[in-house]
Design a protein around this motif. Structure first.
Motif, PDB file in Angstrom:
ATOM      1  N   LEU A  67       0.824  -1.204   0.000  1.00 16.73           N
ATOM      2  CA  LEU A  67       0.000   0.000   0.000  1.00 16.73           C
ATOM      3  C   LEU A  67       0.863   1.261   0.000  1.00 16.73           C
ATOM      4  O   LEU A  67       0.503   2.271  -0.620  1.00 16.73           O
ATOM      5  CB  LEU A  67      -0.930  -0.009   1.212  1.00 16.73           C
ATOM      6  CG  LEU A  67      -2.069  -1.022   1.135  1.00 16.73           C
ATOM      7  CD1 LEU A  67      -2.745  -1.183   2.491  1.00 16.73           C
ATOM      8  CD2 LEU A  67      -3.091  -0.587   0.086  1.00 16.73           C
ATOM      9  N   ILE A  68       1.996   1.227   0.696  1.00 20.79           N
ATOM     10  CA  ILE A  68       2.928   2.357   0.669  1.00 20.79           C
ATOM     11  C   ILE A  68       3.439   2.588  -0.740  1.00 20.79           C
ATOM     12  O   ILE A  68       3.483   3.726  -1.235  1.00 20.79           O
ATOM     13  CB  ILE A  68       4.102   2.106   1.641  1.00 20.79           C
ATOM     14  CG1 ILE A  68       3.616   2.183   3.090  1.00 20.79           C
ATOM     15  CG2 ILE A  68       5.233   3.096   1.408  1.00 20.79           C
ATOM     16  CD1 ILE A  68       4.621   1.671   4.104  1.00 20.79           C
ATOM     17  N   LEU A  69       3.812   1.510  -1.421  1.00 24.23           N
ATOM     18  CA  LEU A  69       4.312   1.630  -2.792  1.00 24.23           C
ATOM     19  C   LEU A  69       3.224   2.152  -3.726  1.00 24.23           C
ATOM     20  O   LEU A  69       3.485   3.001  -4.586  1.00 24.23           O
ATOM     21  CB  LEU A  69       4.828   0.276  -3.271  1.00 24.23           C
ATOM     22  CG  LEU A  69       5.477   0.232  -4.665  1.00 24.23           C
ATOM     23  CD1 LEU A  69       6.646   1.199  -4.746  1.00 24.23           C
ATOM     24  CD2 LEU A  69       5.917  -1.181  -5.008  1.00 24.23           C
ATOM     25  N   GLY A  70       1.993   1.644  -3.555  1.00 26.35           N
ATOM     26  CA  GLY A  70       0.898   2.106  -4.400  1.00 26.35           C
ATOM     27  C   GLY A  70       0.587   3.572  -4.185  1.00 26.35           C
ATOM     28  O   GLY A  70       0.381   4.331  -5.150  1.00 26.35           O
ATOM     29  N   THR A  71       0.543   4.017  -2.932  1.00 29.77           N
ATOM     30  CA  THR A  71       0.280   5.422  -2.641  1.00 29.77           C
ATOM     31  C   THR A  71       1.409   6.306  -3.161  1.00 29.77           C
ATOM     32  O   THR A  71       1.168   7.401  -3.685  1.00 29.77           O
ATOM     33  CB  THR A  71       0.104   5.631  -1.123  1.00 29.77           C
ATOM     34  OG1 THR A  71      -0.891   4.732  -0.634  1.00 29.77           O
ATOM     35  CG2 THR A  71      -0.321   7.046  -0.819  1.00 29.77           C
ATOM     36  N   ALA A  72       2.650   5.841  -3.032  1.00 31.12           N
ATOM     37  CA  ALA A  72       3.790   6.606  -3.529  1.00 31.12           C
ATOM     38  C   ALA A  72       3.743   6.744  -5.051  1.00 31.12           C
ATOM     39  O   ALA A  72       4.071   7.808  -5.596  1.00 31.12           O
ATOM     40  CB  ALA A  72       5.093   5.942  -3.099  1.00 31.12           C
ATOM     41  N   ALA A  73       3.333   5.680  -5.739  1.00 31.25           N
ATOM     42  CA  ALA A  73       3.243   5.749  -7.195  1.00 31.25           C
ATOM     43  C   ALA A  73       2.229   6.801  -7.633  1.00 31.25           C
ATOM     44  O   ALA A  73       2.473   7.582  -8.566  1.00 31.25           O
ATOM     45  CB  ALA A  73       2.860   4.376  -7.749  1.00 31.25           C
ATOM     46  N   LEU A  74       1.089   6.837  -6.956  1.00 30.35           N
ATOM     47  CA  LEU A  74       0.054   7.813  -7.296  1.00 30.35           C
ATOM     48  C   LEU A  74       0.493   9.236  -6.942  1.00 30.35           C
ATOM     49  O   LEU A  74       0.378  10.156  -7.763  1.00 30.35           O
ATOM     50  CB  LEU A  74      -1.239   7.464  -6.568  1.00 30.35           C
ATOM     51  CG  LEU A  74      -1.994   6.257  -7.115  1.00 30.35           C
ATOM     52  CD1 LEU A  74      -2.874   5.641  -6.039  1.00 30.35           C
ATOM     53  CD2 LEU A  74      -2.837   6.664  -8.310  1.00 30.35           C
ATOM     54  N   SER A  75       1.002   9.432  -5.732  1.00 29.98           N
ATOM     55  CA  SER A  75       1.317  10.787  -5.282  1.00 29.98           C
ATOM     56  C   SER A  75       2.502  11.381  -6.024  1.00 29.98           C
ATOM     57  O   SER A  75       2.467  12.552  -6.421  1.00 29.98           O
ATOM     58  CB  SER A  75       1.578  10.793  -3.768  1.00 29.98           C
ATOM     59  OG  SER A  75       2.674   9.973  -3.434  1.00 29.98           O
ATOM     60  N   THR A  76       3.569  10.605  -6.244  1.00 32.36           N
ATOM     61  CA  THR A  76       4.741  11.155  -6.936  1.00 32.36           C
ATOM     62  C   THR A  76       4.447  11.438  -8.403  1.00 32.36           C
ATOM     63  O   THR A  76       4.944  12.419  -8.957  1.00 32.36           O
ATOM     64  CB  THR A  76       5.936  10.189  -6.825  1.00 32.36           C
ATOM     65  OG1 THR A  76       5.562   8.898  -7.322  1.00 32.36           O
ATOM     66  CG2 THR A  76       6.423  10.077  -5.399  1.00 32.36           C
TER      67      THR A  76
END
Length: 328
Positions: free
Chosen positions: A214-223
């Motif tokens: 979930l951290i990786l998924g959120t980072a992909a969207l936000s960055t």
């Protein structure tokens, strides 16, 4: 005397109107077309049993809906289901039909496979017995929490870019915005995983693996959104937000499983951060990370794209500052 700004204003207004119309049309296509053509599309399933029976089942079911693969034993078939090599399978004998499913991998495919098992059992004048090898949790048997997790992840990409951009604007605040987006992803991903596992009990896998996904998924969207905003301004932010919300959300396949969408739509959905995030969450939460490699790689690439866009914007922003200093 005519105002020379009027033609330019008219052209700008026309472009805005046409762009909004194209956006609405794209939204309609993204939401409606996959739903109109939803159903099993080359869903991989396994079949085991006597050789003649296996061949007969394969010949009667293999086609656009199913991708039938033969297995020597029921144990091998069950292993393939648990490792996400196939969505489910049938063990057919002269006396019964055992249907092996993985509801957590795709509820719609499970329902269709169960119906297929009942049909084959009727042909053999027997009954089908369903074995759900990878079910949802007892507290959330329909996977409502898993499906509901997608929108918080998407908004978790939109809000940081929007809010951090307003609090730390301009070139000077760009690196702070990048650091803030990554820090937010760390906290938000861990929080969403905690809610899903300890509050709603929608998942029961390894918490830390689920949280990392979930951290990786959120980072992909936000960055990605932050990078587009830094490079192209609000137009880039709007483009990224529309891409994630209007295409990524309906094409993610999180509620049904990707095999329920037409092949082209399904592939596109899994290449976008929402679809890859959903697949990674499903793999970590229910399948001991089987099949997690490709969605994790996809998300890492999106993180790299977002950071690269932000660094490009940073480099571009340094040139005017350097020019101004040299002119003094």
């Amino acid at each position: 005397m005519s105002n020379p700004t009027q033609p330019a204003t008219g052209r700008k207004l026309t472009l805005v109107v046409l762009g909004l119309a194209a956006l609405i049309t794209t939204m309609l296509c993204a939401f409606a077309l996959p739903s109109l053509h939803s159903g099993p599309h080359r869903v991989p399933i396994g079949v085991t049993g006597p050789e003649e029976t296996r061949k007969a089942v394969r010949e009667s079911t293999d086609g656009d809906a199913w991708d039938v693969r033969l297995y020597p034993t029921a144990a091998a078939l069950q292993t393939a289901v648990k490792h996400r090599d196939i969505a489910g399978g049938l063990a057919v004998s002269a006396h019964d039909v055992d249907v092996y499913t993985a509801t957590a991998g795709g509820p719609s495919a499970t329902s269709a496979l169960t119906a297929l098992g009942d049909s084959i059992a009727a042909q053999h004048t027997t009954r089908a017995t369903v074995h759900d090898l990878v079910p949802f949790t007892a507290d959330d048997p329909r996977g409502a929490g898993l499906t509901a997790a997608l929108l918080p992840m998407i908004f978790g990409g939109i809000f940081p870019a929007l809010i951090l951009g307003s609090i730390f604007p301009g070139h000077r605040g760009l690196r702070t915005r990048i650091a803030g987006a990554l820090l937010f992803s760390l906290v938000a991903g861990a929080a969403i995983a905690a809610v899903l596992q300890f509050a709603t009990h929608s998942v029961d896998g390894n918490y830390w693996l689920t949280a990392l996904g979930l951290i990786l998924g959120t980072a992909a969207l936000s960055t990605t959104l932050l990078g587009l905003q830094a490079l192209l301004g609000m137009a880039g932010f709007a483009l990224g937000g529309a891409l994630m919300m209007l295409l990524g959300n309906p094409l993610s396949g999180l509620a049904t499983g990707p095999h329920w969408l037409p092949a082209g739509w399904a592939t596109l959905g899994q290449l976008l951060p929402p679809g890859a995030s959903g697949s990674l969450l499903r793999a970590n939460a229910f399948f001991d990370s089987s099949g997690a490699g490709l969605p994790a790689l996809t998300l890492a690439i999106w993180v790299g794209i977002g950071v690269a866009l932000a660094l490009l914007a940073d480099r571009r922003g340094r040139r005017p500052a350097a020019t101004a200093r040299s002119a003094r």
